[in-house]
Design a protein around this motif. Structure first.
Motif, PDB file in Angstrom:
ATOM      1  N   GLU A   1      -2.930 -17.332  52.274  1.00 25.71           N
ATOM      2  CA  GLU A   1      -2.823 -15.426  53.144  1.00 25.71           C
ATOM      3  C   GLU A   1      -4.237 -15.774  54.404  1.00 25.71           C
ATOM      4  O   GLU A   1      -4.832 -16.305  54.180  1.00 25.71           O
ATOM      5  N   LYS A   2      -3.364 -15.465  55.530  1.00 30.80           N
ATOM      6  CA  LYS A   2      -3.907 -15.763  56.791  1.00 30.80           C
ATOM      7  C   LYS A   2      -5.134 -16.517  56.907  1.00 30.80           C
ATOM      8  O   LYS A   2      -6.590 -16.035  56.892  1.00 30.80           O
TER       9      LYS A   2
ATOM     10  N   TYR B   1      11.689 -12.327  51.393  1.00 30.88           N
ATOM     11  CA  TYR B   1      10.992 -13.338  49.325  1.00 30.88           C
ATOM     12  C   TYR B   1      12.855 -12.151  48.214  1.00 30.88           C
ATOM     13  O   TYR B   1      13.346 -11.232  48.243  1.00 30.88           O
TER      14      TYR B   1
ATOM     15  N   TYR C   1      -0.169 -15.170  59.509  1.00 28.60           N
ATOM     16  CA  TYR C   1       0.596 -15.192  58.115  1.00 28.60           C
ATOM     17  C   TYR C   1       0.017 -15.767  56.943  1.00 28.60           C
ATOM     18  O   TYR C   1      -1.149 -16.169  56.501  1.00 28.60           O
ATOM     19  N   GLY C   2       1.160 -15.275  55.509  1.00 31.71           N
ATOM     20  CA  GLY C   2       0.863 -16.540  55.188  1.00 31.71           C
ATOM     21  C   GLY C   2       0.933 -17.714  55.114  1.00 31.71           C
ATOM     22  O   GLY C   2       2.360 -17.978  55.679  1.00 31.71           O
TER      23      GLY C   2
ATOM     24  N   LEU D   1       9.900  -6.989  54.293  1.00 28.69           N
ATOM     25  CA  LEU D   1       8.602  -6.028  55.461  1.00 28.69           C
ATOM     26  C   LEU D   1       9.359  -5.900  56.253  1.00 28.69           C
ATOM     27  O   LEU D   1      10.055  -6.928  56.916  1.00 28.69           O
TER      28      LEU D   1
ATOM     29  N   SER E   1       5.450 -17.652  56.239  1.00 29.38           N
ATOM     30  CA  SER E   1       6.280 -16.995  55.284  1.00 29.38           C
ATOM     31  C   SER E   1       6.677 -16.090  55.670  1.00 29.38           C
ATOM     32  O   SER E   1       5.504 -15.198  56.685  1.00 29.38           O
ATOM     33  N   ILE E   2       7.414 -15.719  56.034  1.00 25.38           N
ATOM     34  CA  ILE E   2       7.839 -13.845  56.840  1.00 25.38           C
ATOM     35  C   ILE E   2       8.288 -13.100  56.204  1.00 25.38           C
ATOM     36  O   ILE E   2       8.647 -13.163  54.777  1.00 25.38           O
ATOM     37  N   GLY E   3       8.699 -11.826  56.527  1.00 21.98           N
ATOM     38  CA  GLY E   3       8.630 -10.932  55.691  1.00 21.98           C
ATOM     39  C   GLY E   3       9.882 -10.385  54.349  1.00 21.98           C
ATOM     40  O   GLY E   3      10.764  -9.636  54.968  1.00 21.98           O
TER      41      GLY E   3
ATOM     42  N   ARG F   1      12.723 -13.379  65.579  1.00 25.97           N
ATOM     43  CA  ARG F   1      11.682 -12.500  64.691  1.00 25.97           C
ATOM     44  C   ARG F   1      10.852 -11.706  65.251  1.00 25.97           C
ATOM     45  O   ARG F   1      10.149 -12.956  66.156  1.00 25.97           O
TER      46      ARG F   1
ATOM     47  N   LEU G   1      -0.146  -6.054  49.406  1.00 29.09           N
ATOM     48  CA  LEU G   1       1.312  -6.375  49.005  1.00 29.09           C
ATOM     49  C   LEU G   1       1.858  -6.151  47.783  1.00 29.09           C
ATOM     50  O   LEU G   1       2.635  -5.638  46.835  1.00 29.09           O
TER      51      LEU G   1
ATOM     52  N   ASP H   1       9.229  -6.969  60.396  1.00 32.94           N
ATOM     53  CA  ASP H   1       9.932  -8.564  60.334  1.00 32.94           C
ATOM     54  C   ASP H   1      11.064  -7.586  61.511  1.00 32.94           C
ATOM     55  O   ASP H   1      12.219  -7.655  59.782  1.00 32.94           O
TER      56      ASP H   1
HETATM   57  C1  G1P Z   1       2.291 -10.070  55.185  1.00 30.55           C
HETATM   58  C2  G1P Z   1       2.326 -10.836  54.288  1.00 30.55           C
HETATM   59  C3  G1P Z   1       1.847 -12.193  55.656  1.00 30.55           C
HETATM   60  C4  G1P Z   1       3.687 -12.450  55.551  1.00 30.55           C
HETATM   61  C5  G1P Z   1       3.376 -11.387  56.609  1.00 30.55           C
HETATM   62  C6  G1P Z   1       5.209 -11.539  57.704  1.00 30.55           C
HETATM   63  O1  G1P Z   1       1.474  -9.516  56.128  1.00 30.55           O
HETATM   64  O2  G1P Z   1       1.251 -10.718  53.390  1.00 30.55           O
HETATM   65  O3  G1P Z   1       2.659 -13.472  53.848  1.00 30.55           O
HETATM   66  O4  G1P Z   1       3.292 -13.875  56.662  1.00 30.55           O
HETATM   67  O5  G1P Z   1       3.657 -10.152  56.012  1.00 30.55           O
HETATM   68  O6  G1P Z   1       5.245 -10.399  58.426  1.00 30.55           O
HETATM   69  P1  G1P Z   1       1.404  -8.788  56.773  1.00 30.55           P
HETATM   70  O7  G1P Z   1       2.244  -8.613  58.798  1.00 30.55           O
HETATM   71  O8  G1P Z   1       1.845  -7.494  56.125  1.00 30.55           O
HETATM   72  O9  G1P Z   1      -0.201  -8.596  57.619  1.00 30.55           O
END
Ligand code: G1P
Length: 270
Positions: free
Chosen positions: A190-191, A207, A174-175, A133, A203-205, A252, A113, A136
């Motif tokens: 992160e995760k 920002y 998630y982050g 994102l 944190s959701i998608g 969500r 990302l 989401d």
């Molecule tokens: C991404 C971000 C993550 C966030 C998440 C939310 O992860 O890297 O920090 O919490 O979106 O949907 P992904 O879902 O793309 O793996």
């Protein structure tokens, strides 16, 4: 017209959508429809409703259909008009309101990302911007998330993370936000494993980022699979007190997973 503080949004759409194969073999996952509208269009509308007029799509292989979706299709319009389907003709003609520009930039390799966002650096320039994102899928009774984040940004000019409480082992998808003893955002992990999660706030998608994020991304070391995580770049600014969290209000659905996608469709068909 007065220039908006935030007029650009990045939509990282280069992901492969492996969880939806074979549906996403030739079709971008962002075009999966929740009922009759693709995920990416919901996200684009959320950005436009927040006053954003430049939509920047960071695309990859097999994503041409996203460009086509937002482009005019005169042939189809004419065919619909000839068939007396005026409402449908209007719908595809106005897929984006007037005055909205779309920019497409290619992410040549899947490097995370952080890297996707860096691909849009030249187009963003020296301005704060939004990131959405499209996986989401958010619904909110009242003000939409990006609008709310922008309002909050106008007050403090700091990076804004949209966060929600996640209880249980799913937190590791998630982050996760960590806080210092004064309750300020100290970073984003992160995760993490369930055990190591620094809080229950995920944190959701959505920002709002400031242009100094590009320097931070360049200073981050790549990790697993040479990926550059946005979370790591955000951390470099969080230690300077430049990051804030805003509670997400609404529902969500993780439309990057089949389960979340099915739930979103169920919810929207009520
Ligand atoms: C991404 C971000 C993550 C966030 C998440 C939310 O992860 O890297 O920090 O919490 O979106 O949907 P992904 O879902 O793309 O793996």
């Amino acid at each position: 017209m007065e220039k908006k503080i935030i007029s650009k949004a990045i939509f990282p759409v280069a992901g492969l959508g492996t969880r939806f194969l074979p549906a996403t073999k030739a079709m971008p996952k962002e075009l999966l429809p929740v009922i009759d509208k693709p995920l990416i269009q919901y996200a684009a509308e959320e950005a436009i409703n927040a006053g954003i007029d430049t939509l920047i799509f960071v695309t990859g292989k097999n994503k041409r259909a996203i460009e086509d979706h937002f482009d005019a299709n005169h042939e189809l319009e004419q065919a619909l008009i000839s068939a007396g389907k005026i409402k449908q003709a209007e719908m595809i003609k106005n897929i984006l309101p007037e005055g909205i520009d779309c920019v497409f930039v290619r992410q040549p390799e899947q490097l995370g990302l952080g890297h996707a966002i860096l691909c849009a650096e030249k187009i963003i320039g020296d301005e704060p911007f939004a990131v959405l994102l499209a996986d989401d899928f958010l619904t909110s009774g009242g003000e939409q998330t990006v609008s709310k984040l922008i309002k909050s940004f106008e007050e403090s000019q700091k990076i804004k993370l949209s966060v929600m409480e996640v209880n249980g082992p799913e937190i590791s998808e998630y982050g996760v936000v960590s806080f210092d003893k004064n309750g300020n955002v100290a970073g984003l992990v992160e995760k993490p494993s369930f055990r190591d999660a620094p809080s229950r706030l995920a944190s959701i998608g959505r920002y709002i980022l400031t242009p100094n994020i590009f320097e931070s991304i360049k200073n981050v070391e790549s990790g697993f699979n040479r990926e550059i995580q946005l979370a790591d770049a955000i951390n470099l600014l969080a230690v300077k007190g430049l990051v804030e969290a805003v509670y997400f209000e609404g529902k969500r659905f993780d439309c990057g997973s089949v389960k979340g996608f099915v739930e979103a469709i169920k919810f929207m068909s009520k």
